[in-house]
Design a protein around this motif. Structure first.
Motif, PDB file in Angstrom:
ATOM      1  N   ALA A 179       0.848  -1.188   0.000  1.00  0.00           N
ATOM      2  CA  ALA A 179       0.000   0.000   0.000  1.00  0.00           C
ATOM      3  C   ALA A 179       0.884   1.237   0.000  1.00  0.00           C
ATOM      4  N   PHE A 180       0.741   2.069  -1.032  1.00  0.00           N
ATOM      5  CA  PHE A 180       1.498   3.310  -1.138  1.00  0.00           C
ATOM      6  C   PHE A 180       0.596   4.493  -0.797  1.00  0.00           C
ATOM      7  N   PRO A 181       1.189   5.597  -0.356  1.00  0.00           N
ATOM      8  CA  PRO A 181       0.372   6.787  -0.080  1.00  0.00           C
ATOM      9  C   PRO A 181      -0.353   7.255  -1.337  1.00  0.00           C
ATOM     10  N   ALA A 182      -1.440   8.000  -1.141  1.00  0.00           N
ATOM     11  CA  ALA A 182      -2.193   8.560  -2.252  1.00  0.00           C
ATOM     12  C   ALA A 182      -1.250   9.383  -3.135  1.00  0.00           C
ATOM     13  N   PRO A 183      -1.444   9.313  -4.448  1.00  0.00           N
ATOM     14  CA  PRO A 183      -2.614   8.785  -5.152  1.00  0.00           C
ATOM     15  C   PRO A 183      -2.441   7.358  -5.650  1.00  0.00           C
ATOM     16  N   TYR A 184      -1.433   6.609  -5.169  1.00  0.00           N
ATOM     17  CA  TYR A 184      -1.079   5.345  -5.810  1.00  0.00           C
ATOM     18  C   TYR A 184      -1.893   4.159  -5.318  1.00  0.00           C
ATOM     19  N   GLY A 185      -2.117   4.051  -4.017  1.00  0.00           N
ATOM     20  CA  GLY A 185      -2.898   2.943  -3.489  1.00  0.00           C
ATOM     21  C   GLY A 185      -2.125   1.635  -3.506  1.00  0.00           C
ATOM     22  N   ARG A 186      -2.852   0.546  -3.574  1.00  0.00           N
ATOM     23  CA  ARG A 186      -2.243  -0.780  -3.504  1.00  0.00           C
ATOM     24  C   ARG A 186      -1.702  -1.180  -4.871  1.00  0.00           C
ATOM     25  N   ARG A 187      -0.480  -1.712  -4.869  1.00  0.00           N
ATOM     26  CA  ARG A 187       0.180  -2.132  -6.105  1.00  0.00           C
ATOM     27  C   ARG A 187       0.907  -3.455  -5.879  1.00  0.00           C
ATOM     28  N   THR A 211      13.397  -6.379  -0.775  1.00  0.00           N
ATOM     29  CA  THR A 211      13.154  -5.147  -1.532  1.00  0.00           C
ATOM     30  C   THR A 211      12.442  -5.470  -2.832  1.00  0.00           C
ATOM     31  N   GLY A 212      11.515  -4.579  -3.208  1.00  0.00           N
ATOM     32  CA  GLY A 212      10.738  -4.801  -4.426  1.00  0.00           C
ATOM     33  C   GLY A 212      10.493  -3.508  -5.163  1.00  0.00           C
ATOM     34  N   LEU A 213      10.100  -3.645  -6.430  1.00  0.00           N
ATOM     35  CA  LEU A 213       9.953  -2.501  -7.321  1.00  0.00           C
ATOM     36  C   LEU A 213       8.672  -2.604  -8.120  1.00  0.00           C
ATOM     37  N   CYS A 214       8.006  -1.463  -8.291  1.00  0.00           N
ATOM     38  CA  CYS A 214       6.969  -1.329  -9.295  1.00  0.00           C
ATOM     39  C   CYS A 214       7.074   0.083  -9.852  1.00  0.00           C
ATOM     40  N   LEU A 215       6.396   0.344 -10.958  1.00  0.00           N
ATOM     41  CA  LEU A 215       6.385   1.665 -11.574  1.00  0.00           C
ATOM     42  C   LEU A 215       4.985   2.244 -11.504  1.00  0.00           C
ATOM     43  N   ASP A 216       4.891   3.567 -11.619  1.00  0.00           N
ATOM     44  CA  ASP A 216       3.567   4.170 -11.504  1.00  0.00           C
ATOM     45  C   ASP A 216       2.649   3.736 -12.633  1.00  0.00           C
ATOM     46  N   SER A 217       3.220   3.399 -13.792  1.00  0.00           N
ATOM     47  CA  SER A 217       2.444   2.842 -14.892  1.00  0.00           C
ATOM     48  C   SER A 217       2.316   1.334 -14.707  1.00  0.00           C
ATOM     49  N   ARG A 218       1.091   0.865 -14.513  1.00  0.00           N
ATOM     50  CA  ARG A 218       0.888  -0.582 -14.346  1.00  0.00           C
ATOM     51  C   ARG A 218       1.298  -1.329 -15.612  1.00  0.00           C
TER      52      ARG A 218
END
Length: 330
Positions: A179-187, A211-218
């Motif tokens: 869970a990331f802070p707004a505006p991202y939400g759960r990823r 450690t893990g990684l995601c990008l703002d673009s799904r």
């Protein structure tokens, strides 16, 4: 008066480091080093010097008054660090590569002998992430940490950063939901070899760290995750395919420039977010330079020598970032 040399100062992180240093330490001399200083876009309050980090004798030609080197490049880091520490020159490194940092750690006796300090894990990841983890483990000793990074796929990244990202894909397996802070939400976050997971169990009270990684673009997150699968990874080892993909990634901007880093356990969560991860890394490095006069000689990681919330609060204030001491993980 201090003289600070930034190796890799032409890149995004190096430029932000230089600009922050001229603001934070107005009496310092800030030098931007590179092989072709004539190509560097000017930064007010700095000067350029010619230095090729690939040259084994490069450090022999340092200006004699340099007392601090900030390494914002990924080229012969351990050799540069050794040359600095043997000369009693302070050294800071923004690398996120565990092998790079592990090669510098054994230089601790050299640093202690010459009175120099080397600070590793400086920047956003690692750096901010380590300090968030340190704050959590100070309150929850023995915790299992999940460090999750959401980075902007529309942000501009240099070729070296893109290559490092490609090389890291597929080296670790597994994923989780963060869970990331707004505006991202759960990823969905995919395991990635940031150095934190190797250093934090030794430098903090953490039992384990992942450690893990995601990008703002799904979409881009999914594509990069697919690129890490064995068949795709083999294809990407072909030089022609690799060049084409790197060129496409440099041109593509399928997202924004926001970022968020969270550290959570079963009982606690803390996060740091903002825009422009290169600026956050550069500003964190500059703030670490300002802490050098109060540090003892030796090789250390940032989370071992600064008070986490004080440093993160200062970073947030200077960069218009946000420190989320508590936020919803639901």
């Amino acid at each position: 008066m201090t003289t600070i040399l930034i190796i890799g100062g032409y890149g995004a992180v190096g430029r932000h480091t230089a600009m922050a240093l001229t603001d934070l330490l107005p009496d310092a001399t800030v030098l931007i080093a590179g092989r072709r200083p004539e190509r560097a876009a000017p930064i007010t309050g700095t000067a350029t010097v010619r230095l090729d980090a690939g040259d084994p004798d490069a450090m022999d030609d340092l200006p004699p008054d340099v007392d601090t080197v900030v390494m914002c490049a990924a080229r012969n880091n351990a050799r540069i660090a050794r040359a600095c520490l043997e000369r009693g020159i302070h050294y800071l490194d923004v690398s996120a590569s565990h092998p790079v940092l592990a090669a510098i750690e054994p230089l601790d006796p050299t640093a202690r002998r010459t009175g120099a300090t080397a600070v590793l894990s400086v920047g956003l990841l690692p750096g901010v992430s380590n300090l968030l983890a340190r704050h959590v483990t100070d309150q929850h000793h023995g915790a299992d940490l999940r460090i999750s990074a959401l980075l902007g796929s529309g942000d501009r990244h240099g070729p070296a950063a893109l290559e490092w990202t490609l090389d890291g894909l597929g080296t670790l397996h597994g994923s989780w939901t963060a869970a990331f802070p707004a505006p991202y939400g759960r990823r969905t976050v995919h395991r990635f070899p940031f150095s934190d997971q190797y250093t934090l169990p030794a430098t903090t009270g953490a039992a384990t760290a992942a450690t893990g990684l995601c990008l703002d673009s799904r979409l881009v997150t999914g594509l990069l995750h697919a690129a890490g699968r064995p068949a795709a990874a083999r294809l990407l080892r072909r030089p022609g395919v690799r060049r084409l993909l790197l060129a496409a990634l440099e041109r593509a901007h399928l997202g924004g420039d926001g970022f968020a880093v969270t550290v959570h356990t079963e009982d606690a969560a803390i996060a740091f977010s903002g825009r422009d991860q290169s600026r956050a890394t550069g500003l964190a490095a500059a703030l670490a330079v300002t802490r050098l006069p109060g540090l003892y000689p030796g090789v250390v990681h940032l989370d071992q020598v600064v008070e986490p919330i004080g440093f993160l609060g200062e970073l947030a204030a200077h960069g218009s970032f946000t420190l989320h001491l508590t936020y919803s993980t639901g």
